[in-house]
Design a protein around this motif. Structure first.
Motif, PDB file in Angstrom:
ATOM      1  N   ARG A 366     -12.724   4.098  -2.421  1.00 32.10           N
ATOM      2  CA  ARG A 366     -11.879   5.266  -2.157  1.00 32.10           C
ATOM      3  C   ARG A 366     -11.174   5.138  -0.808  1.00 32.10           C
ATOM      4  O   ARG A 366      -9.983   5.471  -0.675  1.00 32.10           O
ATOM      5  CB  ARG A 366     -12.747   6.524  -2.185  1.00 32.10           C
ATOM      6  N   ALA A 367     -11.892   4.643   0.202  1.00 28.35           N
ATOM      7  CA  ALA A 367     -11.286   4.449   1.526  1.00 28.35           C
ATOM      8  C   ALA A 367     -10.164   3.419   1.459  1.00 28.35           C
ATOM      9  O   ALA A 367      -9.111   3.586   2.093  1.00 28.35           O
ATOM     10  CB  ALA A 367     -12.348   4.007   2.530  1.00 28.35           C
ATOM     11  N   LEU A 368     -10.362   2.358   0.685  1.00 33.23           N
ATOM     12  CA  LEU A 368      -9.318   1.345   0.526  1.00 33.23           C
ATOM     13  C   LEU A 368      -8.080   1.920  -0.154  1.00 33.23           C
ATOM     14  O   LEU A 368      -6.952   1.611   0.210  1.00 33.23           O
ATOM     15  CB  LEU A 368      -9.866   0.169  -0.289  1.00 33.23           C
ATOM     16  N   ASP A 369      -8.304   2.768  -1.166  1.00 33.44           N
ATOM     17  CA  ASP A 369      -7.179   3.395  -1.864  1.00 33.44           C
ATOM     18  C   ASP A 369      -6.386   4.290  -0.917  1.00 33.44           C
ATOM     19  O   ASP A 369      -5.146   4.321  -0.969  1.00 33.44           O
ATOM     20  CB  ASP A 369      -7.686   4.210  -3.053  1.00 33.44           C
ATOM     21  N   ARG A 370      -7.085   5.011  -0.053  1.00 30.43           N
ATOM     22  CA  ARG A 370      -6.398   5.876   0.919  1.00 30.43           C
ATOM     23  C   ARG A 370      -5.585   5.032   1.900  1.00 30.43           C
ATOM     24  O   ARG A 370      -4.468   5.395   2.261  1.00 30.43           O
ATOM     25  CB  ARG A 370      -7.407   6.742   1.680  1.00 30.43           C
ATOM     26  N   GLU A 371      -6.165   3.915   2.347  1.00 30.29           N
ATOM     27  CA  GLU A 371      -5.458   3.028   3.258  1.00 30.29           C
ATOM     28  C   GLU A 371      -4.188   2.468   2.602  1.00 30.29           C
ATOM     29  O   GLU A 371      -3.113   2.403   3.216  1.00 30.29           O
ATOM     30  CB  GLU A 371      -6.357   1.878   3.710  1.00 30.29           C
ATOM     31  N   ALA A 372      -4.295   2.069   1.339  1.00 24.69           N
ATOM     32  CA  ALA A 372      -3.154   1.521   0.617  1.00 24.69           C
ATOM     33  C   ALA A 372      -2.066   2.576   0.422  1.00 24.69           C
ATOM     34  O   ALA A 372      -0.866   2.290   0.558  1.00 24.69           O
ATOM     35  CB  ALA A 372      -3.603   0.983  -0.748  1.00 24.69           C
TER      36      ALA A 372
END
Length: 381
Positions: A366-372
């Motif tokens: 989820r954190a990676l998706d937010r960063e992307a």
């Protein structure tokens, strides 16, 4: 309330609201939160000073990757044990000394592992230090008693003594290196270490003489989970030899911790089954390298490990980690069944372990998706 207490008793919890259980729960949560929050600071400092693994043919990272995660794991583990000790001091002097011996040996191996990560040490030197850490346990009464191992013949004391010392050194050194050799794909050792710690924790809770082991395993499990939040692929930091040595050595040593000597040999049954994955992995790698004429099998890395083979089939570091977590959990269930752990405790352990692993993996993705999502608008403008 009575049914709740009866269920807790299946997990080895004598008093659900007692000081003992609450101290174990707080130990786990302290290690988890401290490690989770501390790792970003360690990562930032590691980048500044150059504590990182450089890309090469064997590693998956395409850019320098901080390798000081083991220090954060050890810090979280140590802080949680100190908190537990303050809440519920160990009153048995012998066990107290043995816990200190485990912590001292772990500190020594974390230091050596960290130095090796940054500057490189010879395999012989690392082996000697691992043997020294094993001897530290032996002189403090922590050793495998060959005569206490089930289904084995009882030997005279003159033979049993030296053989027990040899088995202890092989157990400690072997498991320490087995876990280290598994550290080749993001999330594998962190997840397997968490699974093994939780399984051994619930198993140890079934014995009245293993309260200290429960505390140490709670701290190790919490630290593993806190680290895994940052290590699930793509990893932001890796544990290095320092962290892998900590998991291997501590799990091997804690399996010997207790006050009843007769249980010290029998207690290896569950760790042997629970840690079957790294043990079998190391065994097949060493045999394969020796068959190819390599004289020093531990000093010639290659891509014949189980995690490399699974990765080649799945083409996904995430799927590889999850598969090996499930294999480790299956081994853990078999080990608990062999030890006679009550079925409700086994099922509860499986549920808790799966929920915890899902939670940290989900939070990472989820954190990676937010960063992307945050980067994409900027690129479009």
């Amino acid at each position: 309330m009575e049914s709740l207490k009866a269920l807790a008793a299946q997990f080895g919890i004598a008093d659900l609201f007692g000081r003992g259980f609450l101290s174990v729960l707080l130990t786990f949560l302290t290690a988890w939160v401290f490690t989770w929050r501390f790792i970003p600071r360690v990562r930032e400092f590691a980048i500044k000073v150059g504590w990182a693994d450089m890309p090469n043919a064997r590693r998956l990272n395409k850019e320098p990757l901080p390798n000081a995660g083991g220090l954060a794991i050890f810090a979280g583990f140590l802080v949680s044990v100190v908190v537990a000790w303050a809440l519920r001091p160990i009153v048995i002097e012998q066990v107290n000394i043995q816990v200190l011996a485990i912590l001292l040996g772990a500190s020594l191996l974390v230091l050596v592992g960290f130095i090796d990560d940054q500057f490189g040490l010879s395999p012989l030197f690392r082996l000697l230090v691992q043997m020294l850490a094993a001897v530290l346990l032996i002189v403090n009464g922590l050793k495998v008693d060959f005569n206490a191992i089930p289904f084995m013949p009882v030997l005279p004391h003159a033979v049993n003594g030296p053989l027990s010392i040899l088995l202890t050194v092989l157990w400690i050194v072997g498991l320490t290196n087995a876990v280290n050799l598994m550290d080749g794909v993001d999330g594998v050792v962190g997840g397997v270490g968490f699974v093994a710690s939780m399984v051994l924790l619930v198993t140890a809770a079934q014995f009245a003489d293993r309260a200290a082991a429960v505390v140490l395993l709670a701290g190790l499990a919490g630290a593993a989970l806190g680290y895994l939040r940052h290590n699930f692929n793509p990893s932001r930091i890796i544990m290095g030899d320092a962290g892998a040595y900590l998991f291997g050595y501590t799990l091997a040593a804690v399996s010997l911790l207790g006050t009843l000597k007769v249980s010290a040999g029998a207690s290896l049954l569950v760790p042997l089954i629970v840690m079957a994955l790294p043990i079998l992995d190391t065994t097949q790698v060493v045999i394969g390298r020796l068959a190819r004429g390599i004289r020093n099998p531990l000093g010639h890395p290659d891509k014949t490990h189980i995690h490399h083979r699974v990765l080649a089939r799945t083409a996904s570091a995430r799927r590889t980690a999850v598969i090996l977590w499930l294999v480790a959990l299956a081994c853990g269930v078999i080990g608990m069944l062999a030890q006679g752990v009550p079925l409700p405790a086994i099922l509860g352990t499986v549920v808790v372990v799966l929920l915890c692993l899902w939670f940290v993996a989900y939070r990472r993705v989820r954190a990676l998706d937010r960063e992307a999502a945050a980067v994409t608008p900027g690129q479009g403008g």
